[in-house]
Design a protein around this motif. Structure first.
Motif, PDB file in Angstrom:
ATOM      1  N   ILE A   1       0.663  -1.184  -0.091  1.00 12.34           N
ATOM      2  CA  ILE A   1       0.049  -0.181   0.056  1.00 12.34           C
ATOM      3  C   ILE A   1       1.297   1.505   0.019  1.00 12.34           C
ATOM      4  N   PRO A   2       0.812   1.939  -1.611  1.00  9.90           N
ATOM      5  CA  PRO A   2       1.987   3.197  -0.783  1.00  9.90           C
ATOM      6  C   PRO A   2       1.023   4.450  -0.302  1.00  9.90           C
ATOM      7  N   ALA A   3       1.672   4.679   0.590  1.00 15.66           N
ATOM      8  CA  ALA A   3       0.735   5.899   1.252  1.00 15.66           C
ATOM      9  C   ALA A   3       1.598   6.735   1.295  1.00 15.66           C
ATOM     10  N   ALA A   4       3.053   7.557   0.741  1.00 15.42           N
ATOM     11  CA  ALA A   4       4.407   8.288   0.652  1.00 15.42           C
ATOM     12  C   ALA A   4       3.693   9.694   0.328  1.00 15.42           C
ATOM     13  N   GLY A   5       2.944   9.618  -0.217  1.00 13.84           N
ATOM     14  CA  GLY A   5       2.483  10.803  -1.207  1.00 13.84           C
ATOM     15  C   GLY A   5       2.603  12.034  -0.219  1.00 13.84           C
ATOM     16  N   LEU A   6       2.373  13.189  -0.964  1.00  8.76           N
ATOM     17  CA  LEU A   6       1.901  14.646  -0.056  1.00  8.76           C
ATOM     18  C   LEU A   6       1.076  14.933   0.060  1.00  8.76           C
ATOM     19  N   GLY A   7      -0.062  14.716  -0.718  1.00  9.24           N
ATOM     20  CA  GLY A   7      -1.434  14.820  -0.598  1.00  9.24           C
ATOM     21  C   GLY A   7      -1.260  16.666  -0.078  1.00  9.24           C
ATOM     22  N   THR A   8      -0.762  17.119  -1.694  1.00  9.26           N
ATOM     23  CA  THR A   8      -0.728  18.168  -1.401  1.00  9.26           C
ATOM     24  C   THR A   8      -1.960  18.773  -1.942  1.00  9.26           C
ATOM     25  N   ARG A   9      -3.084  17.683  -2.377  1.00  5.03           N
ATOM     26  CA  ARG A   9      -4.126  18.652  -2.878  1.00  5.03           C
ATOM     27  C   ARG A   9      -5.104  19.040  -1.474  1.00  5.03           C
ATOM     28  N   PHE A  10      -4.705  18.610  -0.512  1.00  3.77           N
ATOM     29  CA  PHE A  10      -5.994  18.362   0.795  1.00  3.77           C
ATOM     30  C   PHE A  10      -5.023  19.416   1.090  1.00  3.77           C
TER      31      PHE A  10
ATOM     32  N   PRO B   1      -0.682  12.807   8.242  1.00  8.66           N
ATOM     33  CA  PRO B   1      -1.314  11.843   6.288  1.00  8.66           C
ATOM     34  C   PRO B   1      -2.695  12.024   5.912  1.00  8.66           C
ATOM     35  N   LYS B   2      -2.317  12.508   4.718  1.00 11.91           N
ATOM     36  CA  LYS B   2      -3.711  12.080   4.187  1.00 11.91           C
ATOM     37  C   LYS B   2      -4.756  11.153   3.672  1.00 11.91           C
ATOM     38  N   GLU B   3      -4.395  10.482   4.395  1.00 15.06           N
ATOM     39  CA  GLU B   3      -4.671   8.880   4.605  1.00 15.06           C
ATOM     40  C   GLU B   3      -5.621   8.956   5.708  1.00 15.06           C
TER      41      GLU B   3
ATOM     42  N   ARG C   1      10.460   2.944   5.271  1.00 19.95           N
ATOM     43  CA  ARG C   1       9.631   4.601   4.446  1.00 19.95           C
ATOM     44  C   ARG C   1      10.565   4.715   2.928  1.00 19.95           C
ATOM     45  N   GLN C   2       9.903   5.938   2.131  1.00 21.66           N
ATOM     46  CA  GLN C   2      10.369   6.061   0.805  1.00 21.66           C
ATOM     47  C   GLN C   2      11.401   6.678   1.029  1.00 21.66           C
ATOM     48  N   GLY C   3      11.406   7.294   1.686  1.00 19.03           N
ATOM     49  CA  GLY C   3      12.929   8.809   1.476  1.00 19.03           C
ATOM     50  C   GLY C   3      12.374   9.677   1.291  1.00 19.03           C
ATOM     51  N   ASP C   4      12.265   9.738  -0.308  1.00 13.19           N
ATOM     52  CA  ASP C   4      11.667  11.201  -1.272  1.00 13.19           C
ATOM     53  C   ASP C   4      11.254  10.212  -1.843  1.00 13.19           C
ATOM     54  N   PRO C   5       9.376  10.925  -1.986  1.00  8.59           N
ATOM     55  CA  PRO C   5       8.737  10.759  -2.942  1.00  8.59           C
ATOM     56  C   PRO C   5       8.979  11.288  -4.165  1.00  8.59           C
ATOM     57  N   ARG C   6       9.584   9.981  -5.152  1.00  4.37           N
ATOM     58  CA  ARG C   6      10.669  10.589  -5.867  1.00  4.37           C
ATOM     59  C   ARG C   6       9.007   9.564  -7.450  1.00  4.37           C
ATOM     60  N   GLY C   7       8.003   9.671  -6.688  1.00  2.00           N
ATOM     61  CA  GLY C   7       7.374   8.962  -7.708  1.00  2.00           C
ATOM     62  C   GLY C   7       6.368   7.262  -8.130  1.00  2.00           C
ATOM     63  N   LEU C   8       5.310   6.930  -7.466  1.00  2.00           N
ATOM     64  CA  LEU C   8       4.298   5.461  -7.630  1.00  2.00           C
ATOM     65  C   LEU C   8       5.088   4.719  -8.199  1.00  2.00           C
TER      66      LEU C   8
ATOM     67  N   GLY D   1      -3.416   3.997  -0.866  1.00  2.00           N
ATOM     68  CA  GLY D   1      -3.380   4.108   0.171  1.00  2.00           C
ATOM     69  C   GLY D   1      -4.858   5.210  -0.110  1.00  2.00           C
ATOM     70  N   ASP D   2      -4.670   6.004  -0.714  1.00  2.00           N
ATOM     71  CA  ASP D   2      -6.075   7.266  -1.018  1.00  2.00           C
ATOM     72  C   ASP D   2      -7.349   6.565  -1.794  1.00  2.00           C
ATOM     73  N   ASP D   3      -7.519   5.527  -2.522  1.00  2.00           N
ATOM     74  CA  ASP D   3      -8.384   5.243  -3.634  1.00  2.00           C
ATOM     75  C   ASP D   3      -9.040   4.118  -2.396  1.00  2.00           C
TER      76      ASP D   3
HETATM   77  P1  UTP Z   1      -0.817  10.485  -5.648  1.00  2.00           P
HETATM   78  O1  UTP Z   1      -0.959  11.124  -6.915  1.00  2.00           O
HETATM   79  O2  UTP Z   1      -2.495  10.927  -5.400  1.00  2.00           O
HETATM   80  O3  UTP Z   1       0.147  12.163  -5.208  1.00  2.00           O
HETATM   81  O4  UTP Z   1      -0.151   9.677  -4.921  1.00  2.00           O
HETATM   82  P2  UTP Z   1       0.213  12.633  -4.101  1.00  2.00           P
HETATM   83  O5  UTP Z   1       1.867  13.031  -3.713  1.00  2.00           O
HETATM   84  O6  UTP Z   1      -0.169  11.601  -3.163  1.00  2.00           O
HETATM   85  O7  UTP Z   1      -1.416  13.684  -3.886  1.00  2.00           O
HETATM   86  P3  UTP Z   1      -1.079  15.132  -4.181  1.00  2.00           P
HETATM   87  O8  UTP Z   1      -1.738  15.235  -6.286  1.00  2.00           O
HETATM   88  O9  UTP Z   1       0.267  15.620  -3.797  1.00  2.00           O
HETATM   89  O10 UTP Z   1      -2.125  15.936  -3.905  1.00  2.00           O
HETATM   90  C1  UTP Z   1      -0.865   8.421  -5.685  1.00  2.00           C
HETATM   91  C2  UTP Z   1      -0.056   7.411  -5.018  1.00  2.00           C
HETATM   92  O11 UTP Z   1       0.954   7.412  -4.583  1.00  2.00           O
HETATM   93  C3  UTP Z   1       1.353   7.196  -3.574  1.00  2.00           C
HETATM   94  C4  UTP Z   1       0.475   7.749  -3.057  1.00  2.00           C
HETATM   95  O12 UTP Z   1       0.847   8.760  -1.113  1.00  2.00           O
HETATM   96  C5  UTP Z   1      -0.858   7.449  -3.149  1.00  2.00           C
HETATM   97  O13 UTP Z   1      -1.224   6.964  -2.377  1.00  2.00           O
HETATM   98  N1  UTP Z   1       2.236   7.505  -3.878  1.00  2.00           N
HETATM   99  C6  UTP Z   1       2.879   9.527  -4.696  1.00  2.00           C
HETATM  100  C7  UTP Z   1       3.429   7.087  -2.628  1.00  2.00           C
HETATM  101  O14 UTP Z   1       4.166   6.280  -2.434  1.00  2.00           O
HETATM  102  N2  UTP Z   1       5.518   8.055  -2.733  1.00  2.00           N
HETATM  103  C8  UTP Z   1       5.155   8.343  -4.082  1.00  2.00           C
HETATM  104  O15 UTP Z   1       6.464   9.068  -4.772  1.00  2.00           O
HETATM  105  C9  UTP Z   1       3.864   9.173  -4.254  1.00  2.00           C
END
Ligand code: UTP
Length: 297
Positions: free
Chosen positions: A7-16, A24-26, A101-108, A129-131
């Protein structure tokens, strides 16, 4: 047999923002459970008892939520509040939880690659994690069934309005004998509507062949400067010899992107209406709100 869920949940959640500045948005609640709990419950319901969550800084509340909370448990035990005690214990008993931990969120794609040491050389599921997939519309079990039959990898697809396709990964696909299964011939991340091969959007559930790790290691940053899972899947779909075919299961149930503010609100309303405890009162209020308060709109 697929046993492991990532379950990837390391994104920054900037839309929220600003809600996600320190939370965490999750962890945002959907009715009375954090959004991520629905996702872990979905994995457990599909028989995936081993869950690896990809987290990062500021994500500690995720680990705490799926751990025991003895202080709370003993306070509720002393009060004789068995119902709430059960609610506190439920989340720590769903699955065996692991974290990296992903360290740097460098993408899904990069987040999925962080799972390689844990997953090893077996097919595994990925649940974003956000779907949030409505628990009444099971999808993952069907994807696991298709992967068991066809091998290779399976992605979840949903038909979207062509105007919305630029928000998703988009699939070129051929029909198969099964009405809800297609064979993927190409994938493109967030295409302009004019260049989109279809209106089939990739949503946040995958069952992947472990060969995806080797492909991800050589995948260059793509759209948005991030390592995209879609780009790695495009390579798998283009060359079956790497890791078998890529199929898509076309989902027509209820799905919410809880990282998007509008969809987050729809998730709460949709799920609250169906709840036995809250639903009847909430639906009556909603009916009144729509007919009286919004009558002039
Ligand atoms: P999103 O595209 O929703 O990105 O990632 P985000 O950064 O979480 O949200 P916004 O766009 O800034 O609001 C889709 C999924 O991939 C995970 C996110 O946690 C989410 O579950 N993800 C994304 C990672 O785990 N690592 C990343 O580097 C990027």
């Amino acid at each position: 047999m697929i046993k492991k869920a990532v379950i990837p949940a390391a994104g920054l959640g900037t839309r929220f923002l600003p809600a996600t500045k320190a939370t965490p948005k999750e962890m945002l609640p959907v009715v009375d459970k954090p959004a991520i709990q629905y996702v872990v419950e979905e994995a457990a319901a599909a028989g995936l008892s081993d869950v690896l969550m990809i987290t990062g800084r500021n994500k500690r509340p995720l680990e705490d939520h799926f751990d025991r909370n003895y202080e709370l448990e003993s306070a509720l035990t002393r009060k004789g509040d068995a119902e709430r005690l059960l609610k506190v214990q439920e989340s720590s008993e769903l699955a065996t939880m692991h974290y990296v931990r992903q360290g740097d969120p460098r993408g899904l794609g990069h987040a999925v690659l962080c799972a390689e040491p844990h997953v090893g050389d077996e097919p595994f599921a990925v649940l974003l994690g956000d779907d949030l997939i409505d628990p009444r519309d099971p999808l993952l079990a069907r994807m696991i069934e298709v992967q068991g039959r066809e091998g290779g990898s399976v992605v979840a697809l949903m038909e979207v309005d062509p105007e919305q396709v630029h928000l998703y990964g988009c699939a070129a696909a051929e029909a198969t004998g099964d009405p809800d299964v297609v064979r993927i011939t190409g994938l493109v991340e967030k295409p302009d509507p004019a260049d989109a091969p279809s209106n089939l959007a990739v949503i946040g559930r995958y069952v992947l062949d472990p060969s995806v790790f080797g492909v991800l290691k050589r995948t260059e940053p793509g759209r948005g400067g991030e390592i995209q899972l879609t780009d790695a899947l495009q390579e798998l779909a283009g060359d079956e010899k790497i890791g078998g075919p890529v199929h898509g299961v076309v989902f027509d149930g209820r799905r919410y992107d809880t990282g998007d503010r509008g969809d987050y609100l729809r998730a709460i309303v949709g799920l609250a209406c169906e709840r036995e405890d809250l639903g009847p009162g909430f639906r009556a209020w909603l009916r009144h709100f729509v007919t009286d308060e919004m009558a002039g709109d």
